[in-house]
Each structure stands twice: as C-alpha cells, then as structure tokens.
Design a protein around this motif. Sequence first.
Motif, PDB file in Angstrom:
ATOM      1  N   ASN B  57       0.812  -1.215   0.000  1.00  0.00           N
ATOM      2  CA  ASN B  57       0.000   0.000   0.000  1.00  0.00           C
ATOM      3  C   ASN B  57       0.848   1.270   0.000  1.00  0.00           C
ATOM      4  O   ASN B  57       0.322   2.358   0.201  1.00  0.00           O
ATOM      5  CB  ASN B  57      -0.926   0.001   1.224  1.00  0.00           C
ATOM      6  N   ASN B  58       2.158   1.099  -0.187  1.00  0.00           N
ATOM      7  CA  ASN B  58       3.076   2.238  -0.215  1.00  0.00           C
ATOM      8  C   ASN B  58       2.903   3.170   0.975  1.00  0.00           C
ATOM      9  O   ASN B  58       2.785   4.376   0.834  1.00  0.00           O
ATOM     10  CB  ASN B  58       2.900   3.033  -1.512  1.00  0.00           C
ATOM     11  N   LEU B  59       2.844   2.578   2.165  1.00  0.00           N
ATOM     12  CA  LEU B  59       2.679   3.396   3.357  1.00  0.00           C
ATOM     13  C   LEU B  59       3.955   4.157   3.711  1.00  0.00           C
ATOM     14  O   LEU B  59       3.926   5.130   4.435  1.00  0.00           O
ATOM     15  CB  LEU B  59       2.248   2.519   4.533  1.00  0.00           C
ATOM     16  N   LEU B  60       5.083   3.646   3.196  1.00  0.00           N
ATOM     17  CA  LEU B  60       6.361   4.329   3.419  1.00  0.00           C
ATOM     18  C   LEU B  60       7.033   4.508   2.059  1.00  0.00           C
ATOM     19  O   LEU B  60       6.842   3.681   1.172  1.00  0.00           O
ATOM     20  CB  LEU B  60       7.274   3.465   4.300  1.00  0.00           C
ATOM     21  N   PRO B  61       7.838   5.571   1.911  1.00  0.00           N
ATOM     22  CA  PRO B  61       8.540   5.730   0.625  1.00  0.00           C
ATOM     23  C   PRO B  61       9.563   4.626   0.369  1.00  0.00           C
ATOM     24  O   PRO B  61       9.931   4.382  -0.775  1.00  0.00           O
ATOM     25  CB  PRO B  61       9.216   7.102   0.758  1.00  0.00           C
ATOM     26  N   GLU B  62      10.036   3.982   1.429  1.00  0.00           N
ATOM     27  CA  GLU B  62      11.027   2.911   1.276  1.00  0.00           C
ATOM     28  C   GLU B  62      10.412   1.611   1.783  1.00  0.00           C
ATOM     29  O   GLU B  62       9.565   1.636   2.671  1.00  0.00           O
ATOM     30  CB  GLU B  62      12.279   3.241   2.093  1.00  0.00           C
ATOM     31  N   PRO B  63      10.863   0.482   1.243  1.00  0.00           N
ATOM     32  CA  PRO B  63      10.274  -0.781   1.704  1.00  0.00           C
ATOM     33  C   PRO B  63      10.802  -1.218   3.064  1.00  0.00           C
ATOM     34  O   PRO B  63      11.838  -0.761   3.527  1.00  0.00           O
ATOM     35  CB  PRO B  63      10.720  -1.777   0.632  1.00  0.00           C
ATOM     36  N   TYR B 259      11.179   9.799  14.330  1.00  0.00           N
ATOM     37  CA  TYR B 259      11.246   8.569  13.536  1.00  0.00           C
ATOM     38  C   TYR B 259      10.321   7.510  14.139  1.00  0.00           C
ATOM     39  O   TYR B 259       9.623   6.790  13.440  1.00  0.00           O
ATOM     40  CB  TYR B 259      12.676   8.017  13.502  1.00  0.00           C
ATOM     41  N   ILE B 260      10.363   7.456  15.480  1.00  0.00           N
ATOM     42  CA  ILE B 260       9.509   6.475  16.162  1.00  0.00           C
ATOM     43  C   ILE B 260       8.051   6.755  15.848  1.00  0.00           C
ATOM     44  O   ILE B 260       7.260   5.836  15.591  1.00  0.00           O
ATOM     45  CB  ILE B 260       9.782   6.524  17.678  1.00  0.00           C
ATOM     46  N   ASP B 261       7.697   8.052  15.813  1.00  0.00           N
ATOM     47  CA  ASP B 261       6.313   8.406  15.505  1.00  0.00           C
ATOM     48  C   ASP B 261       5.944   7.982  14.093  1.00  0.00           C
ATOM     49  O   ASP B 261       4.864   7.445  13.856  1.00  0.00           O
ATOM     50  CB  ASP B 261       6.104   9.912  15.675  1.00  0.00           C
ATOM     51  N   VAL B 262       6.871   8.227  13.147  1.00  0.00           N
ATOM     52  CA  VAL B 262       6.603   7.831  11.756  1.00  0.00           C
ATOM     53  C   VAL B 262       6.360   6.329  11.693  1.00  0.00           C
ATOM     54  O   VAL B 262       5.380   5.855  11.107  1.00  0.00           O
ATOM     55  CB  VAL B 262       7.794   8.213  10.845  1.00  0.00           C
ATOM     56  N   LEU B 263       7.255   5.571  12.362  1.00  0.00           N
ATOM     57  CA  LEU B 263       7.141   4.118  12.335  1.00  0.00           C
ATOM     58  C   LEU B 263       5.846   3.664  12.988  1.00  0.00           C
ATOM     59  O   LEU B 263       5.119   2.818  12.458  1.00  0.00           O
ATOM     60  CB  LEU B 263       8.340   3.488  13.051  1.00  0.00           C
ATOM     61  N   ALA B 264       5.524   4.257  14.155  1.00  0.00           N
ATOM     62  CA  ALA B 264       4.323   3.848  14.879  1.00  0.00           C
ATOM     63  C   ALA B 264       3.081   4.095  14.026  1.00  0.00           C
ATOM     64  O   ALA B 264       2.206   3.231  13.920  1.00  0.00           O
ATOM     65  CB  ALA B 264       4.235   4.600  16.200  1.00  0.00           C
ATOM     66  N   ASP B 265       3.015   5.275  13.390  1.00  0.00           N
ATOM     67  CA  ASP B 265       1.838   5.586  12.573  1.00  0.00           C
ATOM     68  C   ASP B 265       1.730   4.632  11.385  1.00  0.00           C
ATOM     69  O   ASP B 265       0.647   4.154  11.053  1.00  0.00           O
ATOM     70  CB  ASP B 265       1.908   7.033  12.077  1.00  0.00           C
ATOM     71  N   THR B 266       2.890   4.362  10.753  1.00  0.00           N
ATOM     72  CA  THR B 266       2.868   3.467   9.595  1.00  0.00           C
ATOM     73  C   THR B 266       2.419   2.074   9.989  1.00  0.00           C
ATOM     74  O   THR B 266       1.560   1.477   9.330  1.00  0.00           O
ATOM     75  CB  THR B 266       4.285   3.366   8.994  1.00  0.00           C
TER      76      THR B 266
END
Lengths: 157, 319, 492
Positions: B57-63, B259-266
Amino acid sequence: MITIFRLRYEISFLVLSLTIGVLILISARGLPEPTYEPMGAAAFPSGIASITVFLVVLKVFRIFVEKKNLLSFEDDEESQLSLLKSFCMLLIFIVFVALVCLFNISFWICAFLFMLLAMAFLKRPNSFRNFAVQCVFLIFFSLVLDYVVTDILYFNF
Amino acid sequence: MKTLMTALLTTVAMTTASSGLATESYPTQPIRLIVPFGAGGGTDGLARAIQLSINNNNLLPEPIVVANAPGAGGAVGTRQLLASDPDGYTILQIHQEMFAASAIERVDYTPKDFEPIIQVSEACMFVAVKEDSPYTSLDEMISDIDENPADFRQADDIGGATHFPSVQLMNAAGVQWPIVPVGATSARFTSLQGGFTQMALLSPLWLERAAGKIRPLAVLGNERYDFAPDLPTAKEQGYDVTACLNRRYWAPAGTPQEYIDVLADTIEAAANSEEVQKYLAESGEVLKIVKGEELSDLVDKEYASFVEVAETVKGSLSN
Amino acid sequence: MIGAYLEVFSLSGMMWVLIGTVVGILIGSIPGLSGAMVIALALPMTYYMQATDALILLVAMYIGSTTGGLISATLMRMPGTESAIMTTLDGFPMAQRGEPARALGLGVISSFIGGMFAWLVLTTLSPLLSTLAVRFGPYEIFSMTVVALTLIAAISKGSFMNGLLAAALGALFALPGIDPISGSLRLTFNIAELDNGFNLLPVMLGLLVLGQVMIDSGKKSESTIQKASSSKKVTFSAKDFKENLWNFARSSIIGTWIGILPGIGGTTASIASYSVAKGFSKNSSKFGSGCSEGIVAAESANNAGTVGSLVPLITLGIPGSVVTAILLGAMVMHNLNPGPLLFVQNPGVAYTIIAGVLSANIIMLVVMWFATPLISRMMYVDKAWLLPPIIIFCFIGAYSVSGRLFDVIAMSGFACLGYILVRAKVPLGPFIIAFILTPMAEENLRSGLVVYGNSYLPLLTRPIPLFFIVISIITAVWAVWSEIGQTRKAKL
C-alpha cells in the motif's frame, strides 16, 4: 623426534581434546545445583568431559605401548597432502570474510577477487584467453551472488 | 590544492545538509525489521503480514525488509538490534520473551535499552487439559492438585515467557506443581496428547486447531475470547492471572522520537489494513494497538511483574 | 480426494511440482545452501499464490532438497543438506572407485522407494500413527537416541578409540548454550554469541564441507580417479535391487517412523537406519567403504523421514522440523486451519499435500533418472573450478543462519578441526552424530526425570525403552568385544 613429527596430527588432536575436556570439566563445576530434576545442568558436561579425558589418557598410553605399530609406514595419500596449501586456502577465505564483514567492501567485488585468486591458486591459468573468459564468467557469477545476498537474503554485513 | 579543498568542503557541507534534510524525509533507505525467531512461526507471520501491507500500500517511501535471526529464545536477534545504530533503520518485533530473558538475567540487557514503538496484537493464552481429563474448571484442577500433588505436571518452557504467568497462577492458587520443559506450544500439545503432562498454556489458535483433543479451562486474559464466548476467564473463576503475548515493535534506545512516531503511525495503518486483520483473525490474535506514553508505562508495569516472580522461575521450586 | 489428485496432476499443478522439485534438487545439491533456507525464502513469495499451489510448491521443494543432498555427498564427500550426512560414508567411496553413476542411481532409487513407502503410509495410516507417535515420550526418545548413538562404535572401524574420542568431542561441542531444562546459560565462557551454542549448519559446513575443501585444495598432484570402465553407463542394476530388497523395506519403515516422531527428522532417521542396516548385514565390515547397502539405508530413510514428518503436520498440526514449521506457517497464511480437524474441515488441503508428495516423488525420479549420467561426470571436473564457489556458498549458508559473523568464524574453526581430524585418521562421522544426538538424549532424559518424579525406573519398566536399552547394551558389548578380539589378533 621423527615419531613425534609423524604423529603431529594425532598429537594435536589429543592435545585439543584434552584442553577442551579439561576446560569443560572446570567450568561445569561452577554450574548451579540441580533444581528441577536430580541430574542438573552439570551432569552431562562433566560426564562427557571425564570420558574425553579418560580416552585421551588411554590413547596416549597406547601410543607409548604400541610404538612399533605406529611407526610402520607412511602411506602415499599422506605424502600427497600439503598442509601449507590447505591453510593458504583458508587464509584467502579469511581475508575474503574480513573484507566483506569488517571493511564493508561490496560483496561482488570480494567474491570475484576471492574466486579468481582461489582458482589461480589451485590451478595456474595456462593462457591469457582462458584467463579473460574466466574473469568475465566470474564477474557475472559474483554479480548474481551479490543480488542474492543483498536483495533476497538481506544480509547486513 | 585549493580547488581540492573547496571540493572537499562542499562535499562535507552537502552531506551535512542532506542528513539535516533526512529528518524531514525519513526514511530514505529500506528499513530492516528483525524477526528473532524462525520462518513460519507466529512472530514471523505477523511481521510478514505487516511488511506486506506496508510495501503493497506504499505506506512508506522505502520498503520494509524482514530478516530472520533466530536463536537463544530471541536473544540473538535482540542483540542485533542492540548493536545497531539508533537511526530508525533497524527495528525488531518481539513479544514478552524479551522480558523473560532479562528478568532471569540470562542476558545483560533490559527493556530499558530499547525504545518501544508500538504494540500491535494480543494473544492471551488459555489453560488447556486433555479431552479426557477429569477437570472442568480451574477450581477442580487446583483442589485435585492439593490432594494429589504427585500426579500433576504442566508442560511449559522453563524460563520462557509463559513460565512467568504459570508461577503467578501457582501463587494465586496457593499450590505448586512441577513444570516439564518441553518447548513451544506445539510440543506442549504433543506432550498433553501423550499423557506425559496434565496441563499446558496454549495460544488461542490452538483452541480451534486442537478442537476435540483438548479441553480449555480458562482464558488467561482480561476478557473472554470473541470466538469462544462460553469459555470463562481465570479472573471470573477467582484467579487473577493473565498470560498474554503482545507483539511489539522496538527500536534501539536513542532513536529520534520523530522517527519512532513515523514508524508507529505506519505500522498502525498497516495493522488496520484488511490483510493484517485477516491474518490476525486466522492466527487467533486480536488487534490491540498501544503506543506512545501509554506503551512505555505498560512495558514498565509488565516487566516489573516479571521481575517479581523471577526468583521462583529461576528455580526455587523443585519436585 | 480425487479432485485433489486431479488438481495436482493438472498442467499447472505439475508445473509447480516441477519447479519446486528442480529448485529443491539444485539448492539441495549445493553444499552450503540448505533446503530449509530456500523454503523459508519461498514462503513470503507464496503469499501471492493460490493456497494449493503454494503448498505443493513447498512440499516439492522439501522432497527435492532431501534428494539433492545426495549428489554432492556422493561426488565430493560434502553433504549438500544435513540429511545427506550418512550418504557420504558409502556414496563417496563408491564414486571414487569409478562408479559414480551407480552410487547416484542407488541413491535416487532409494530416495524414491523411501518416499513412496512413506507416501503410502501417509495416505493410509496417518491418523493412527500420529496418535501412536505422541505416546512416544521422553524416555522412549531417549532410549532410541541411545541406540542410534551406539552406531558410533559401529562406524569407527579400525580406529575404535579414535571414533569414541571424536564422539566425545562432538558431544562436548553440543553442550554450550541454553541448558535445555533449566533455561539458564551454561559453558558459554561469557561469550554472548555462544548463548545459542553452535548451530548444526556451521558445524556441518565447517567439519564436512570446508574441511574437505581444505583437504582437496592441499592435494599436491591431480587425484587419479579411475574412469569407470564398463559400469559407466549403468545407473541401476537388477542385482543391486535384488540384494537390497529387505534393506529397502526396513530402511523405509525405520525412516518413516522416525520421521513421524515430532521433532526428530530425516537426519536422525538415516543415522538410525544406517546403524540397523549395518547390524543386520552379512557384510557389515564393508560398510563405510562404498557398499550399496549403506547408500540404500541412508537414502531410503532420509526421504521416508522427510515425507513421514508430514504425518503429524497434517493430522495434528504439529510441526516436527524446521521445514514443517514453515509449511504450517504457509497453511496459517492461507487461512487453512491445520490441526486434527484439517481432514474434516479442509480435506481438499490434506489430500493436496498427499497428492503433491506423490507427484513430487515421481517427478524427482524422472528428473534424476535423466540427469544422473550427466551429473556423474561432475566427478571428473577439475576441482579448481568447483572449490572456490563452494566456499562462497558455505559462507552464505553459515551467514544466513541468523545473520552474524560468529557463525562464519565458528565454521572456519570447525574446518580446521575437521582438517586435523582427517589427517589424524579420526573418523568424522562419530563427531557429527554425537553432536546431533547428545542434546536430544540429554533433553529427553532430563525432562523424563521431571515427568516421572525423579525416577529412572520407567526406563526399565516401560516396554519400549527397555527394548531399546537392551539392544544398545548388546550392540555396545558386541562392539567392544570384537574390538578387543581384533586387537588381540593383530598382536599375534
């Protein structure tokens, strides 16, 4: 003296076994008392280590008693093997591992250099043409391996 | 020489600039997710479902890439996280096995050495006995152990994540029983079937998988299972013990909060996707998102409860 | 049920089986890359496939890799997979004698027969046998491993003491790590990497593969392997078949049964079957020098064990090995509920796996039948072209265990150990067998003590343990006796 040289592998094997046996025997003494069942964590290590030490002693005894049997011959297979060549090969491998894991050089470059060197070491290339073909083939092979290692197995050296 | 110097300085300046930029556009390279257990297990299954959902679903720009690092009850993989840079590019998914290993001091790290990112799922164990067992409730089981302590054994994994709640159950019941170390849930089920042990804590998927071969006595969770509403919890039967495995994501301590927030949301978005929901339903686990401050508090509380019974787990109980 | 067979034997079904088998054979034949590794890699890819296709692909890979392991074991004395360890003992000497095609042919036919026998059991007796298997408790398994351990004495011919010492050393190397009972660390010497002990893969790769590479690369002159004369084209003879009829049956039965026991697997199956074959054989002294019986025993049993391990998986949902755990993961992923109800709720899935086993076995036989004459020529390829890539594959294999340098270092260390052992004329078989079996014996003996209230007595009162223990005592006494007899004879 000659006897000892001929038996150098036997003796290294015995010394190694003895060292490991004694090492484990000593450290098994420091293990805690059994709590869940009567044997405990130390029973197997001390048991097997004692057997090892016992067997080493027995073997040394036999070497001294049956000196004659062991001195009898040096077979041809033995004379065909070179310790130096074998360990050179291992050394090349260790250099490869160090380059990949410690110096972080691209996997395909290391693999290519390693295989080229190892092959040349095992069999000197006899013509320039063959050598060039070999290089091209190895570069291709290394690139395939590099793909497998980085994009399929995700190794993180 | 001067030109070279300028070139060098420019490069340095550019690198700094780009790393400064990176804070805004994290991630710029694939994120490595360490699974400290082998392929095919529950940890691996969820990690791969989450990975698939993020990447598809391309939730992040990188895999996200999953790397299995099994060994030593999860310690091999956890150590790899410990050794990695806190740059947000290496994360780990593990459950309470991590607390167990540090509570009995088998490893030299504690949960304090890591930063929890998010909790995704919960799988509360249930108390299982064999189908032909005489027990139909916890009370019956406990009173029988009281009378015939020599005939009762539990299949578990000494020092493992479910050993701690087992000891809590013993404390709540006021009786002790020996634990036979057999290993993972499938081995516990085998041991029950063979009649070598009388009770085991199994994960919820075994309720369906082993239907007809075992009898569940109690859910070790705060609520009953949705798919088995007739099975009472241990708390309802008077034993306030829970044994839940929560799959959580961790980063090394010192990882930047954004970064943790980005990861948690993703990961949260991925966990709410249809694929992951389907996977969780199939494996008998429920979605239970906890993150941020709440998660840190939960981790502290839970770890404390592990440390509390660690001495007993380590082996003051014998036959 | 017929529907499942039709689906597997349809064009697309056969295609997946073919891909799986060929990939399995290829990966299995490369020392360093194991079947478990490729199956673990294939698992995420099967997300995108239909459930039945995914399962037959993985099953075919599993069967293919078990067979593939015999190729390098036979031609280079390097087991391609763990379960081919025992095949090196007789396969390589036979190939070196100038009969590589015969050795490979025997291995392939044995694999096929073992696999087919286990398939027959799988289709007919699965539910019954799996209920029997779970009754095989800790003491039963312990006494079974003791029987298999007595094999150490049997394969240490000519160097009894050396064999025992190698076994003791192998057992010692298996001990560090987490104590299987108390869960605490032991003998790790404060090295964090030793928490998990030594993994089998790096140990096997170092001792048997890299060690052999070192020996091979140290040869001063080109080894003179006799080119086969008349027997070159014969891959399989009726004579070999007739002589081994009973051996095929016995090894398949042993292999299947040990495969069915949860958590044991094909490697132990071939160890046990080899030791029994040697015990029963009229020419047991020829074992280890390239006799057909040894190859048949090892290869029938490991393939039978591979298929046998599917029995507890599809009847009870119990994964008995690394690979079956991955298959279980694949079933969960595709929303198939493995467990006792699989046959009731999803009979199609159970029969698909069973039909997949049949078709993978047949395709394996066909592929190997045509490939064997070609593969056997690899025996004559210059080692200089083969050894360096094998070393790279060993590196990849060791590193893939859990992605750490430690396993590579351990592998190199075991390669040196293997080199010293070979040069000291110490057999490597006992080392690796003891390394595999000792943890199994210890864990089961000690957990048996917990089960039976600290009593050793059930070892003698339960019929199966008693039977095994009597057998192992007889074997051990006989081995020591004949060793003493031989030494006396030598002296006179």
